[in-house]
Design a protein around this motif. Structure first.
Motif, PDB file in Angstrom:
ATOM      1  N   PHE A  71       0.814  -1.217   0.000  1.00 58.26           N
ATOM      2  CA  PHE A  71       0.000   0.000   0.000  1.00 58.26           C
ATOM      3  C   PHE A  71       0.851   1.272   0.000  1.00 58.26           C
ATOM      4  N   LEU A  72       2.172   1.142   0.201  1.00 57.36           N
ATOM      5  CA  LEU A  72       3.046   2.308   0.262  1.00 57.36           C
ATOM      6  C   LEU A  72       3.579   2.700  -1.109  1.00 57.36           C
ATOM      7  N   THR A  73       3.742   3.995  -1.314  1.00 62.31           N
ATOM      8  CA  THR A  73       4.371   4.544  -2.517  1.00 62.31           C
ATOM      9  C   THR A  73       5.664   5.220  -2.080  1.00 62.31           C
ATOM     10  N   PHE A  74       6.745   4.937  -2.802  1.00 67.80           N
ATOM     11  CA  PHE A  74       8.056   5.512  -2.503  1.00 67.80           C
ATOM     12  C   PHE A  74       8.484   6.410  -3.656  1.00 67.80           C
ATOM     13  N   GLU A  75       8.982   7.581  -3.328  1.00 66.75           N
ATOM     14  CA  GLU A  75       9.573   8.503  -4.308  1.00 66.75           C
ATOM     15  C   GLU A  75      10.939   8.886  -3.768  1.00 66.75           C
ATOM     16  N   VAL A  76      11.977   8.806  -4.617  1.00 61.38           N
ATOM     17  CA  VAL A  76      13.338   9.118  -4.192  1.00 61.38           C
ATOM     18  C   VAL A  76      13.873  10.249  -5.051  1.00 61.38           C
ATOM     19  N   PHE A  77      14.434  11.266  -4.386  1.00 58.78           N
ATOM     20  CA  PHE A  77      15.034  12.414  -5.066  1.00 58.78           C
ATOM     21  C   PHE A  77      16.461  12.552  -4.577  1.00 58.78           C
ATOM     22  N   ALA A  78      17.423  12.485  -5.495  1.00 52.26           N
ATOM     23  CA  ALA A  78      18.824  12.706  -5.149  1.00 52.26           C
ATOM     24  C   ALA A  78      19.168  14.136  -5.541  1.00 52.26           C
ATOM     25  N   LEU A  79      19.493  14.951  -4.554  1.00 52.01           N
ATOM     26  CA  LEU A  79      19.790  16.357  -4.800  1.00 52.01           C
ATOM     27  C   LEU A  79      21.158  16.509  -5.459  1.00 52.01           C
ATOM     28  N   PRO A  80      21.362  17.590  -6.224  1.00 52.62           N
ATOM     29  CA  PRO A  80      22.611  17.765  -6.971  1.00 52.62           C
ATOM     30  C   PRO A  80      23.828  17.939  -6.064  1.00 52.62           C
ATOM     31  N   ASN A  81      24.999  17.814  -6.691  1.00 53.36           N
ATOM     32  CA  ASN A  81      26.284  18.014  -6.006  1.00 53.36           C
ATOM     33  C   ASN A  81      26.473  17.066  -4.830  1.00 53.36           C
ATOM     34  N   MET A  82      26.054  15.823  -5.017  1.00 52.94           N
ATOM     35  CA  MET A  82      26.178  14.791  -3.974  1.00 52.94           C
ATOM     36  C   MET A  82      25.461  15.182  -2.685  1.00 52.94           C
ATOM     37  N   GLY A  83      24.391  15.960  -2.856  1.00 55.82           N
ATOM     38  CA  GLY A  83      23.607  16.394  -1.701  1.00 55.82           C
ATOM     39  C   GLY A  83      22.782  15.260  -1.133  1.00 55.82           C
ATOM     40  N   PRO A  84      21.959  15.564  -0.154  1.00 57.07           N
ATOM     41  CA  PRO A  84      21.139  14.545   0.488  1.00 57.07           C
ATOM     42  C   PRO A  84      20.128  13.913  -0.468  1.00 57.07           C
ATOM     43  N   VAL A  85      19.585  12.809  -0.020  1.00 56.95           N
ATOM     44  CA  VAL A  85      18.534  12.099  -0.740  1.00 56.95           C
ATOM     45  C   VAL A  85      17.248  12.287   0.044  1.00 56.95           C
ATOM     46  N   ILE A  86      16.178  12.600  -0.669  1.00 56.24           N
ATOM     47  CA  ILE A  86      14.855  12.745  -0.060  1.00 56.24           C
ATOM     48  C   ILE A  86      14.046  11.507  -0.427  1.00 56.24           C
ATOM     49  N   VAL A  87      13.497  10.847   0.580  1.00 51.94           N
ATOM     50  CA  VAL A  87      12.639   9.678   0.356  1.00 51.94           C
ATOM     51  C   VAL A  87      11.247  10.049   0.849  1.00 51.94           C
ATOM     52  N   ARG A  88      10.325  10.154  -0.101  1.00 51.86           N
ATOM     53  CA  ARG A  88       8.915  10.407   0.248  1.00 51.86           C
ATOM     54  C   ARG A  88       8.211   9.063   0.298  1.00 51.86           C
ATOM     55  N   GLY A 122       0.857   6.954   1.318  1.00 53.86           N
ATOM     56  CA  GLY A 122      -0.098   5.871   1.145  1.00 53.86           C
ATOM     57  C   GLY A 122      -1.504   6.335   1.418  1.00 53.86           C
ATOM     58  N   PRO A 123      -2.437   5.397   1.464  1.00 49.76           N
ATOM     59  CA  PRO A 123      -3.846   5.725   1.686  1.00 49.76           C
ATOM     60  C   PRO A 123      -4.082   6.223   3.113  1.00 49.76           C
ATOM     61  N   THR A 124      -5.291   6.636   3.378  1.00 49.40           N
ATOM     62  CA  THR A 124      -5.670   7.072   4.712  1.00 49.40           C
ATOM     63  C   THR A 124      -5.282   6.003   5.726  1.00 49.40           C
ATOM     64  N   GLY A 125      -4.591   6.417   6.753  1.00 50.38           N
ATOM     65  CA  GLY A 125      -4.116   5.492   7.779  1.00 50.38           C
ATOM     66  C   GLY A 125      -2.658   5.105   7.608  1.00 50.38           C
ATOM     67  N   ALA A 126      -2.113   5.286   6.420  1.00 48.56           N
ATOM     68  CA  ALA A 126      -0.715   4.924   6.169  1.00 48.56           C
ATOM     69  C   ALA A 126       0.231   5.810   6.966  1.00 48.56           C
ATOM     70  N   LYS A 127      -0.129   7.064   7.118  1.00 41.21           N
ATOM     71  CA  LYS A 127       0.728   7.998   7.846  1.00 41.21           C
ATOM     72  C   LYS A 127       0.923   7.529   9.291  1.00 41.21           C
ATOM     73  N   GLU A 128      -0.120   7.060   9.913  1.00 39.08           N
ATOM     74  CA  GLU A 128      -0.026   6.556  11.281  1.00 39.08           C
ATOM     75  C   GLU A 128       0.853   5.310  11.311  1.00 39.08           C
ATOM     76  N   PHE A 129       0.712   4.447  10.320  1.00 36.02           N
ATOM     77  CA  PHE A 129       1.550   3.260  10.209  1.00 36.02           C
ATOM     78  C   PHE A 129       3.021   3.666  10.073  1.00 36.02           C
ATOM     79  N   LEU A 130       3.297   4.617   9.186  1.00 39.36           N
ATOM     80  CA  LEU A 130       4.663   5.079   8.963  1.00 39.36           C
ATOM     81  C   LEU A 130       5.265   5.693  10.220  1.00 39.36           C
ATOM     82  N   ARG A 131       4.454   6.377  10.988  1.00 39.94           N
ATOM     83  CA  ARG A 131       4.939   6.999  12.221  1.00 39.94           C
ATOM     84  C   ARG A 131       5.502   5.934  13.159  1.00 39.94           C
TER      85      ARG A 131
END
Length: 110
Positions: free
Chosen positions: A71-88, A91-100
């Motif tokens: 049920f989870l969706t993953f999005e990965v963004f690698a910032l330029p110049n070897m910067g950090p990676v953002i992982v979003r 998911g559906p309603t209730g997923a946020k509580e699960f992720l917490r």
């Protein structure tokens, strides 16, 4: 955006033992790498170091979590110049509580 999630149940297919094992290893490593967490409407965005070691860990986590938590969706963004990676992770309603409880770094931890 919620429409694409509505029919997906929020159920992790891991047994209790398997979940404890994952929490002690892969999930603990992921949480320890979190530099910053942003709360989103449908989940969280995690900022992690952008070096190869952490990118490998992020890929391993995504592969593992897609098998047990479809049920989870993953999005990965690698910032330029070897910067950090953002992982979003959203998911559906209730997923946020699960992720917490599973991915989110506990308050006050370093």
């Amino acid at each position: 955006m919620n429409d694409r999630f509505d029919s997906t149940p929020i159920v992790c297919s891991l047994t209790t033992v398997d979940l404890r094992d994952r929490e002690a290893t892969l999930l603990a490593q992921f949480r320890s790498a979190i530099i910053e967490t942003e709360e989103l409407q449908e989940g969280y965005a995690f900022r992690l170091p952008g070096d190869g070691e952490w990118i490998g860990l992020i890929a391993e986590l995504i592969v593992a979590e897609r098998e047990c938590c479809p049920f989870l969706t993953f999005e990965v963004f690698a910032l330029p110049n070897m910067g950090p990676v953002i992982v979003r992770v959203i998911g559906p309603t209730g997923a946020k509580e699960f992720l917490r409880t599973v991915l989110h770094k506990p308050e006050g931890s370093t």
